[in-house]
Design an enzyme around this catalytic site. Structure first.
Site, PDB file in Angstrom:
ATOM      1  N   ASP A   1       0.865  -1.187   0.000  1.00 41.41           N
ATOM      2  CA  ASP A   1       0.000   0.000   0.000  1.00 41.41           C
ATOM      3  C   ASP A   1       0.898   1.232   0.000  1.00 41.41           C
ATOM      4  OD1 ASP A   1      -3.247   0.378   1.013  1.00 41.41           O
ATOM      5  OD2 ASP A   1      -1.938   2.148   1.044  1.00 41.41           O
TER       6      ASP A   1
ATOM      7  N   ARG B   1     -18.981  -8.280   3.028  1.00 42.98           N
ATOM      8  CA  ARG B   1     -19.676  -7.203   3.745  1.00 42.98           C
ATOM      9  C   ARG B   1     -18.787  -6.744   4.885  1.00 42.98           C
ATOM     10  NH1 ARG B   1     -24.051 -11.005   5.945  1.00 42.98           N
ATOM     11  NH2 ARG B   1     -22.146 -12.238   5.930  1.00 42.98           N
TER      12      ARG B   1
ATOM     13  N   CYS C   1     -19.816   1.677  -0.347  1.00 48.30           N
ATOM     14  CA  CYS C   1     -20.093   0.842  -1.535  1.00 48.30           C
ATOM     15  C   CYS C   1     -21.429   1.161  -2.200  1.00 48.30           C
ATOM     16  CB  CYS C   1     -20.025  -0.625  -1.157  1.00 48.30           C
ATOM     17  SG  CYS C   1     -18.437  -1.073  -0.451  1.00 48.30           S
TER      18      CYS C   1
ATOM     19  N   LYS D   1     -22.118   4.872  -3.732  1.00 40.59           N
ATOM     20  CA  LYS D   1     -21.273   5.278  -4.873  1.00 40.59           C
ATOM     21  C   LYS D   1     -21.377   4.291  -6.023  1.00 40.59           C
ATOM     22  CE  LYS D   1     -17.180   2.717  -4.223  1.00 40.59           C
ATOM     23  NZ  LYS D   1     -16.731   1.697  -5.128  1.00 40.59           N
TER      24      LYS D   1
ATOM     25  N   LYS E   1     -23.057   1.121   9.654  1.00 38.95           N
ATOM     26  CA  LYS E   1     -23.729  -0.114  10.071  1.00 38.95           C
ATOM     27  C   LYS E   1     -23.016  -0.624  11.305  1.00 38.95           C
ATOM     28  CE  LYS E   1     -22.488  -3.916   7.579  1.00 38.95           C
ATOM     29  NZ  LYS E   1     -22.129  -4.741   6.412  1.00 38.95           N
TER      30      LYS E   1
HETATM   31  C1  UGA Z   1     -22.121  -4.107   0.442  1.00 40.44           C
HETATM   32  C2  UGA Z   1     -22.617  -5.458  -0.092  1.00 40.44           C
HETATM   33  O1  UGA Z   1     -23.598  -6.004   0.805  1.00 40.44           O
HETATM   34  C3  UGA Z   1     -21.450  -6.435  -0.231  1.00 40.44           C
HETATM   35  O2  UGA Z   1     -21.896  -7.658  -0.791  1.00 40.44           O
HETATM   36  C4  UGA Z   1     -20.398  -5.797  -1.135  1.00 40.44           C
HETATM   37  O3  UGA Z   1     -19.273  -6.642  -1.296  1.00 40.44           O
HETATM   38  C5  UGA Z   1     -19.953  -4.485  -0.533  1.00 40.44           C
HETATM   39  O4  UGA Z   1     -21.083  -3.607  -0.391  1.00 40.44           O
HETATM   40  C6  UGA Z   1     -18.936  -3.876  -1.457  1.00 40.44           C
HETATM   41  O5  UGA Z   1     -19.309  -3.420  -2.536  1.00 40.44           O
HETATM   42  O6  UGA Z   1     -17.742  -3.932  -1.160  1.00 40.44           O
HETATM   43  P1  UGA Z   1     -21.467  -3.228   2.896  1.00 40.44           P
HETATM   44  O7  UGA Z   1     -21.353  -1.880   2.257  1.00 40.44           O
HETATM   45  O8  UGA Z   1     -20.404  -3.715   3.801  1.00 40.44           O
HETATM   46  O9  UGA Z   1     -21.613  -4.349   1.758  1.00 40.44           O
HETATM   47  O10 UGA Z   1     -22.794  -3.222   3.750  1.00 40.44           O
HETATM   48  P2  UGA Z   1     -24.254  -3.849   3.667  1.00 40.44           P
HETATM   49  O11 UGA Z   1     -24.369  -4.914   4.666  1.00 40.44           O
HETATM   50  O12 UGA Z   1     -24.620  -4.163   2.266  1.00 40.44           O
HETATM   51  O13 UGA Z   1     -25.124  -2.610   4.170  1.00 40.44           O
HETATM   52  C7  UGA Z   1     -25.181  -1.417   3.382  1.00 40.44           C
HETATM   53  C8  UGA Z   1     -26.119  -0.410   4.013  1.00 40.44           C
HETATM   54  O14 UGA Z   1     -27.467  -0.839   3.898  1.00 40.44           O
HETATM   55  C9  UGA Z   1     -25.885  -0.170   5.509  1.00 40.44           C
HETATM   56  O15 UGA Z   1     -25.930   1.219   5.739  1.00 40.44           O
HETATM   57  C10 UGA Z   1     -27.046  -0.891   6.158  1.00 40.44           C
HETATM   58  O16 UGA Z   1     -27.408  -0.319   7.392  1.00 40.44           O
HETATM   59  C11 UGA Z   1     -28.136  -0.692   5.129  1.00 40.44           C
HETATM   60  N1  UGA Z   1     -29.215  -1.707   5.191  1.00 40.44           N
HETATM   61  C12 UGA Z   1     -28.932  -3.014   4.986  1.00 40.44           C
HETATM   62  C13 UGA Z   1     -30.518  -1.306   5.425  1.00 40.44           C
HETATM   63  O17 UGA Z   1     -30.799  -0.100   5.613  1.00 40.44           O
HETATM   64  N2  UGA Z   1     -31.511  -2.247   5.476  1.00 40.44           N
HETATM   65  C14 UGA Z   1     -31.264  -3.562   5.268  1.00 40.44           C
HETATM   66  O18 UGA Z   1     -32.220  -4.366   5.324  1.00 40.44           O
HETATM   67  C15 UGA Z   1     -29.945  -3.958   5.027  1.00 40.44           C
END
Ligand code: UGA
Length: 437
Positions: A30, A151, A264, A267, A327
């Site tokens: 990095d 995630r 993620c 954007k 989250k």
């Molecule tokens: C997301 C995807 O879930 C992953 O599969 C992916 O690899 C990742 O982006 C990425 O592109 O690298 P992540 O951003 O870690 O993962 O988080 P998520 O668990 O998807 O949650 C995203 C947002 O949605 C959070 O703010 C969460 O609070 C919100 N959320 C999630 C809700 O508001 N309601 C739900 O039912 C689920």
């Protein structure tokens, strides 16, 4: 197998540690000195459950090292590109500066039959362009795209036990010589039954952006239902339970609340729309504009509800915001709806205190003007209203009777619909959820 992992952020640091755990010899590279010295000392530069322990465990084996020197990539057979692709300033498209510079910096160290494996989320077409770059400089090396689906908060287990592996190769063929090599990298997962799909490069890139767009759409769908439930006096949590019992719909990602954030989903849907426009297919993704708009409307809605909860004015109201991370189980505050709501409340005259078990340092860097309090107890003291905005376990488990003794006003806004309404109301609280009567 000798592996280099270029980019040691949320994705690369976990990927490097997990590859070493699987038995490979790994070097993480990095450009950020600070990050590398933390990782080299087995300290995770960000909070991710299990990462610190994993770093300690694998570094003891001598199979994992970290450096800022790209020359350390020489001698590895597989080079994973794990750098970030943030949103461009003032535009929807993705900024590919880091991907381009990582690949260009790697070129001098490539040998025949090496694999350059992209994991970063990129606009479709990027891999084909990079394949040409690699081909020109190292004709006997291969460029593949192998999107990552981890995630945050579950990154270690998602990397060690992925749902699926997608290999994008130039000819889209199972017989491509690089497929066998990547199969060796992921041998443990494949033996454990993880399905693996071989596709062409654009399909592999699209799998990732399509998956994230689907998840974002699912969340905005249920948040749109929450708006309707509010208007009709219905309960969106029961609605989600009921529609989720249909296998074709499923209950996951149907939690209505303050909407999605993070580095993620927001954007990625914007970059996807921008790319579709460049390809002349913008109509196909105009619905994502609505998905984005529904999501952003949640934040305004919460500010309005907080105002109502405080009797019509936010001026001088002491509001405690529980949660700053986008989250739970993460210290990531990129595009965190919780923090953006906290900042809005403060701008509108409330006296805001933000608490979070892990994300306060990152939050304070982003919004230095907000007041932060590490201890939940101290943050609750004398509050006129509480807003639960990130559903950390310790906030879900708050006892309404005990909490009542600490605050000045028994008002709570549950931005994630995770509290038991009856219990909180029975304890004397004015409870407001999102899309709940
Ligand atoms: C997301 C995807 O879930 C992953 O599969 C992916 O690899 C990742 O982006 C990425 O592109 O690298 P992540 O951003 O870690 O993962 O988080 P998520 O668990 O998807 O949650 C995203 C947002 O949605 C959070 O703010 C969460 O609070 C919100 N959320 C999630 C809700 O508001 N309601 C739900 O039912 C689920």
């Amino acid at each position: 197998m000798r592996i280099s992992v270029i980019g040691c952020g949320y994705l690369g640091a976990v990927h490097a540690a997990c590859m070493a755990k699987l038995g490979h010899d790994v070097v993480g590279i990095d450009i950020d000195d600070g990050k590398i010295s933390e990782l080299a000392a087995s300290r995770a530069p960000f909070f991710e459950p299990g990462l610190k322990e994993l770093l300690g465990e694998v570094q003891e084996t001598g199979r994992l090292s970290f450096t800022t020197d790209m020359a350390a990539a020489a001698g590895s057979t597989v080079h994973f590109i794990c750098v970030g692709t943030p949103q461009k300033k003032g535009e929807n498209g993705a900024d590919l500066t880091f991907v381009d510079s990582a690949v260009n910096a790697l070129l001098p160290y490539l040998s025949a039959n090496d694999l350059v494996v992209g994991k970063s989320t990129v606009p479709v077409g990027t891999a084909a362009r990079l394949a040409t770059t690699v081909q020109q400089s190292a004709p006997a090396a291969y460029l593949l795209w192998n999107p990552e689906f981890l995630r945050e908060g579950h990154a270690v287990s998602d990397t060690l036990h992925p749902d699926r592996l997608v290999y994008g190769v130039t000819d889209g063929s199972e017989d491509h010589p690089a497929v066998q090599v990547l199969d060796q990298v992921y041998a443990t997962s494949l033996q454990g039954g993880t399905p693996r799909l071989v596709t062409d490069l654009p399909t592999a890139e699209l799998v990732k952006t399509a998956a994230n767009s689907f998840l974002a759409t699912k969340i905005s769908f249920i948040n749109a239902m929450a708006e309707l439930c509010d208007a009709a006096g219905a309960d969106v949590t029961l609605l989600a339970d009921a529609i989720g019992m249909d296998d074709r719909i499923g209950r996951k990602f149907l939690n209505a609340g303050i909407g999605f954030g993070g580095g993620c989903l927001p954007k990625d849907i914007r970059a996807f729309m921008a790319r579709a426009g460049e390809l002349g297919a913008d109509q196909a993704l105009t619905f994502l504009r609505e998905v984005d708009a529904i999501n952003m409307r949640r934040r305004t809605r919460v500010v309005e509800l907080a105002r109502e909860l405080c009797g019509g004015s936010l001026l001088g109201q002491r509001i405690t915001v529980m949660g700053a991370a986008f989250k739970p189980e993460s210290d990531d505050v990129r595009d965190s709806p919780a923090l953006s709501i906290a900042a809005q409340l403060q701008l509108q005259g409330a006296v805001v205190t933000v608490t979070d078990p892990k994300a306060l340092a990152n939050a304070a860097r982003r919004f230095p003007e907000l007041h932060y309090e590490e201890s939940t107890d101290a943050a609750l003291q004398g509050a006129d209203a509480l807003l639960l905005l990130t559903e950390w376990r310790e906030y879900r488990d708050l006892d309404p009777h005990e909490t009542l003794k600490q605050v000045s006003g028994a008002r709570i806004l549950d931005g994630r619909n995770v509290l038991d309404i009856d219990k909180w109301r029975a304890a004397g609280w004015i409870y407001r959820g999102l899309g709940r009567p």
